[in-house]
Design an enzyme around this catalytic site. Sequence first.
Site, PDB file in Angstrom:
ATOM      1  N   ASP A  33       0.705  -1.205  -0.131  1.00 53.39           N
ATOM      2  CA  ASP A  33      -0.118  -0.116   0.017  1.00 53.39           C
ATOM      3  C   ASP A  33       0.985   1.279   0.092  1.00 53.39           C
ATOM      4  O   ASP A  33       2.027   1.350   0.668  1.00 53.39           O
ATOM      5  CB  ASP A  33      -1.002   0.136   1.249  1.00 53.39           C
ATOM      6  N   ILE A  34       0.467   2.454  -0.907  1.00 52.42           N
ATOM      7  CA  ILE A  34       1.335   3.543  -1.051  1.00 52.42           C
ATOM      8  C   ILE A  34       1.351   4.163   0.443  1.00 52.42           C
ATOM      9  O   ILE A  34       2.262   5.052   0.735  1.00 52.42           O
ATOM     10  CB  ILE A  34       0.820   4.146  -2.230  1.00 52.42           C
ATOM     11  N   HIS A 102     -10.003  -5.343  -3.624  1.00 46.84           N
ATOM     12  CA  HIS A 102      -8.604  -5.400  -3.042  1.00 46.84           C
ATOM     13  C   HIS A 102      -8.676  -6.008  -1.262  1.00 46.84           C
ATOM     14  O   HIS A 102      -9.853  -5.418  -0.642  1.00 46.84           O
ATOM     15  CB  HIS A 102      -7.828  -4.304  -3.118  1.00 46.84           C
TER      16      HIS A 102
HETATM   17  P1  5GP Z   1      -9.874   1.361   0.165  1.00 50.53           P
HETATM   18  O1  5GP Z   1     -10.239   2.656   1.100  1.00 50.53           O
HETATM   19  O2  5GP Z   1     -10.380   1.582  -1.090  1.00 50.53           O
HETATM   20  O3  5GP Z   1     -10.018  -0.236   0.849  1.00 50.53           O
HETATM   21  O4  5GP Z   1      -7.878   1.399   0.155  1.00 50.53           O
HETATM   22  C1  5GP Z   1      -7.370   1.815  -0.962  1.00 50.53           C
HETATM   23  C2  5GP Z   1      -6.037   1.594  -0.619  1.00 50.53           C
HETATM   24  O5  5GP Z   1      -5.207   1.792  -1.944  1.00 50.53           O
HETATM   25  C3  5GP Z   1      -5.527   2.756   0.310  1.00 50.53           C
HETATM   26  O6  5GP Z   1      -4.969   2.248   1.276  1.00 50.53           O
HETATM   27  C4  5GP Z   1      -4.740   3.606  -0.401  1.00 50.53           C
HETATM   28  O7  5GP Z   1      -3.402   4.074   0.335  1.00 50.53           O
HETATM   29  C5  5GP Z   1      -3.979   2.377  -1.632  1.00 50.53           C
HETATM   30  N1  5GP Z   1      -3.578   2.972  -2.816  1.00 50.53           N
HETATM   31  C6  5GP Z   1      -4.293   4.135  -3.626  1.00 50.53           C
HETATM   32  N2  5GP Z   1      -3.592   4.485  -4.723  1.00 50.53           N
HETATM   33  C7  5GP Z   1      -2.673   3.640  -4.683  1.00 50.53           C
HETATM   34  C8  5GP Z   1      -1.544   3.658  -5.641  1.00 50.53           C
HETATM   35  O8  5GP Z   1      -1.523   4.227  -6.578  1.00 50.53           O
HETATM   36  N3  5GP Z   1      -0.677   2.640  -5.246  1.00 50.53           N
HETATM   37  C9  5GP Z   1      -0.571   1.907  -4.185  1.00 50.53           C
HETATM   38  N4  5GP Z   1       0.500   1.107  -4.073  1.00 50.53           N
HETATM   39  N5  5GP Z   1      -1.479   2.053  -3.273  1.00 50.53           N
HETATM   40  C10 5GP Z   1      -2.368   2.994  -3.641  1.00 50.53           C
END
Ligand code: 5GP
Length: 120
Positions: A33-34, A102
């Site tokens: 995760d970024i 994810h």
């Molecule tokens: P959600 O809130 O949809 O469950 O989490 C999305 C996750 O994706 C977040 O924790 C965010 O930091 C991660 N994320 C979003 N964009 C990117 C990206 O471009 N690269 C990576 N490695 N992680 C990402």
Amino acid sequence: MSSDPNCIFCKIIRGEIPSKKVYEDDEIFAFHDIQPVTPVHFLIIPKLHLPSLAEAGPEHSAVLGSMLAVAGRLAREQGATDGFRTIINTGRVGRQEVYHLHMHVLGGSDPLGPMIIRRG
Ligand code: 5GP
Ligand code: ZN
């Protein structure tokens, strides 16, 4: 839809957006995760573009099973040797930000806390 040209996670799978890869096979991809919220924080995703768990059906059983089945080994390899947490945020109520299914794998701090408290 197998791949969405505008989806950031589809772009990560295709290598159009760089990521720190943890694992890849024919049907799944895992990367850090970024914005990690714990010392170990990576995402396991299907290569198939499936927007969220809300859209999953019986035809996705195999790939969903693979995501779970690989989590323990990858978590240990990343240093979460004594347990971890998996989270799948789904939809608006689940505060999903990226609409490509994810699974978060979180670990590496002891204790992890009662539940993850999100920023914002
Ligand atoms: P959600 O809130 O949809 O469950 O989490 C999305 C996750 O994706 C977040 O924790 C965010 O930091 C991660 N994320 C979003 N964009 C990117 C990206 O471009 N690269 C990576 N490695 N992680 C990402
Ligand atoms: Zn996608």
